[in-house]
Write an enzyme that holds these catalytic residues in place. Structure first.
Site, mmCIF file in Angstrom:
data_model
loop_
_atom_site.group_PDB
_atom_site.id
_atom_site.type_symbol
_atom_site.label_atom_id
_atom_site.label_comp_id
_atom_site.label_asym_id
_atom_site.label_seq_id
_atom_site.Cartn_x
_atom_site.Cartn_y
_atom_site.Cartn_z
ATOM 1 N N LYS A 146 34.041 99.012 159.983
ATOM 2 C CA LYS A 146 33.131 99.198 160.819
ATOM 3 C C LYS A 146 32.483 100.555 161.349
ATOM 4 O O LYS A 146 33.325 101.518 161.395
ATOM 5 C CB LYS A 146 33.722 98.171 162.050
ATOM 6 C CG LYS A 146 33.745 96.741 161.847
ATOM 7 C CD LYS A 146 33.983 95.909 162.739
ATOM 8 C CE LYS A 146 33.890 94.377 162.456
ATOM 9 N NZ LYS A 146 34.143 93.666 163.523
ATOM 10 N N HIS A 205 36.300 94.582 159.591
ATOM 11 C CA HIS A 205 36.012 92.777 159.348
ATOM 12 C C HIS A 205 36.829 92.414 158.310
ATOM 13 O O HIS A 205 37.317 93.076 157.307
ATOM 14 C CB HIS A 205 34.523 92.770 159.064
ATOM 15 C CG HIS A 205 34.352 91.389 158.310
ATOM 16 N ND1 HIS A 205 34.112 90.094 158.986
ATOM 17 C CD2 HIS A 205 34.192 90.864 157.132
ATOM 18 C CE1 HIS A 205 34.010 89.172 158.365
ATOM 19 N NE2 HIS A 205 34.018 89.597 157.018
ATOM 20 N N ASN A 250 36.198 96.976 166.744
ATOM 21 C CA ASN A 250 37.444 96.652 166.359
ATOM 22 C C ASN A 250 37.764 97.105 164.907
ATOM 23 O O ASN A 250 38.592 96.389 164.130
ATOM 24 C CB ASN A 250 37.839 95.215 166.558
ATOM 25 C CG ASN A 250 37.149 94.063 165.887
ATOM 26 O OD1 ASN A 250 36.162 94.688 165.117
ATOM 27 N ND2 ASN A 250 37.123 92.957 166.176
ATOM 28 N N TYR A 264 26.411 88.101 160.485
ATOM 29 C CA TYR A 264 27.270 87.555 161.809
ATOM 30 C C TYR A 264 26.275 86.292 162.086
ATOM 31 O O TYR A 264 26.448 85.981 163.417
ATOM 32 C CB TYR A 264 27.233 88.643 162.656
ATOM 33 C CG TYR A 264 28.569 89.404 162.383
ATOM 34 C CD1 TYR A 264 30.069 88.820 162.242
ATOM 35 C CD2 TYR A 264 28.481 90.863 162.191
ATOM 36 C CE1 TYR A 264 30.856 89.623 161.952
ATOM 37 C CE2 TYR A 264 29.853 91.529 161.832
ATOM 38 C CZ TYR A 264 30.900 90.933 161.906
ATOM 39 O OH TYR A 264 32.104 91.886 161.726
HETATM 40 P P1 ATP Z 1 35.449 89.830 162.246
HETATM 41 O O1 ATP Z 1 34.424 88.577 161.688
HETATM 42 O O2 ATP Z 1 34.536 91.011 162.382
HETATM 43 O O3 ATP Z 1 36.531 89.791 160.992
HETATM 44 P P2 ATP Z 1 37.056 88.212 163.799
HETATM 45 O O4 ATP Z 1 36.962 87.200 162.881
HETATM 46 O O5 ATP Z 1 38.341 88.634 164.231
HETATM 47 O O6 ATP Z 1 36.110 89.355 163.255
HETATM 48 P P3 ATP Z 1 35.015 86.823 165.334
HETATM 49 O O7 ATP Z 1 35.280 85.859 166.343
HETATM 50 O O8 ATP Z 1 34.298 86.229 163.898
HETATM 51 O O9 ATP Z 1 36.319 87.671 165.068
HETATM 52 O O10 ATP Z 1 33.913 87.755 165.813
HETATM 53 C C1 ATP Z 1 33.164 88.830 165.093
HETATM 54 C C2 ATP Z 1 33.008 90.038 165.617
HETATM 55 O O11 ATP Z 1 32.379 89.962 166.920
HETATM 56 C C3 ATP Z 1 34.535 90.681 166.295
HETATM 57 O O12 ATP Z 1 35.356 91.231 165.203
HETATM 58 C C4 ATP Z 1 33.988 91.604 167.384
HETATM 59 O O13 ATP Z 1 33.358 93.081 166.548
HETATM 60 C C5 ATP Z 1 32.924 90.955 167.879
HETATM 61 N N1 ATP Z 1 33.389 90.081 169.024
HETATM 62 C C6 ATP Z 1 33.903 89.020 168.946
HETATM 63 N N2 ATP Z 1 34.260 88.433 170.220
HETATM 64 C C7 ATP Z 1 33.526 89.477 170.934
HETATM 65 C C8 ATP Z 1 33.769 89.363 172.498
HETATM 66 N N3 ATP Z 1 34.299 88.826 173.330
HETATM 67 N N4 ATP Z 1 33.067 90.465 173.146
HETATM 68 C C9 ATP Z 1 32.523 91.384 172.247
HETATM 69 N N5 ATP Z 1 32.416 91.537 170.823
HETATM 70 C C10 ATP Z 1 33.172 90.524 170.315
HETATM 71 MG MG MG Z 2 34.993 86.399 161.872
#
Ligand code: ATP
Ligand code: MG
Length: 148
Positions: free
Chosen positions: A11, A117, A114, A51
């Site tokens: 990211k 992805h 974070n 997303y």
């Molecule tokens: P990714 O899809 O990026 O691998 P993930 O599957 O661990 O991450 P998801 O629930 O799909 O988590 O959320 C997608 C992304 O949205 C997260 O990686 C993070 O960057 C952002 N995100 C998720 N929850 C929050 C939150 N509560 N506040 C801010 N950003 C968030």
């Molecule tokens: Mg995800």
């Protein structure tokens, strides 16, 4: 049977903070082979589409802004049980909950920024890989032959 491919993005936060090389090293050390890779910057509409599943979530607009704020490194990774093993390697979404040794524990800045992805299912791995790469841009294990 589990698919053997997953999709990842390094990211914008990790690209800006100079962690591309260290993250790719962890990916290789964990036994994943990089079969496609590109550095690119997502447009706002590409980030919204990628997303899209989160469009009703309160963090969606911030997430889209963040993901389109600087380049990402997109890659398709190959390994047995790739999706599940890669989710283990990256760690929990919130780095405060990520285990020692995971990519997010080492490189995430916050729950939003974070570091990486990782696809959450075989179907999404295929969709997300196709979002970034034509089949002619991914390569077999020997790194030479182009896949169908
Ligand atoms: P990714 O899809 O990026 O691998 P993930 O599957 O661990 O991450 P998801 O629930 O799909 O988590 O959320 C997608 C992304 O949205 C997260 O990686 C993070 O960057 C952002 N995100 C998720 N929850 C929050 C939150 N509560 N506040 C801010 N950003 C968030
Ligand atoms: Mg995800």
């Amino acid at each position: 049977m589990a698919n053997n491919k997953t999709f990842t993005m390094i990211k914008p936060c990790a690209v800006k903070n100079g962690h591309i090389g260290a993250i790719l090293a962890k990916i290789n050390e964990a036994g994943f082979r990089i079969v496609a890779m590109r550095m690119t910057r997502l447009s706002v509409s590409q980030a919204e589409a990628f997303y899209g599943v989160h469009k009703e979530r309160p963090f969606f607009n911030d997430l889209v802004e963040f993901m389109s704020s600087a380049p990402v490194v997109a890659a398709i990774l190959e390994k047995d049980n790739a999706v599940e093993d890669y989710r283990k390697l990256i760690g929990a979404t919130n780095p405060e909950n990520a285990e020692e040794g995971t990519i997010r524990k080492a490189f995430a800045v916050s729950i939003q920024e974070n570091a990486v992805h990782g696809s959450d299912s075989d179907d999404n791995a295929a969709l997300e890989g196709g979002f970034f790469f034509a089949s002619s841009e991914s390569y077999t294990a020997d790194g030479i032959e182009v896949l169908d």
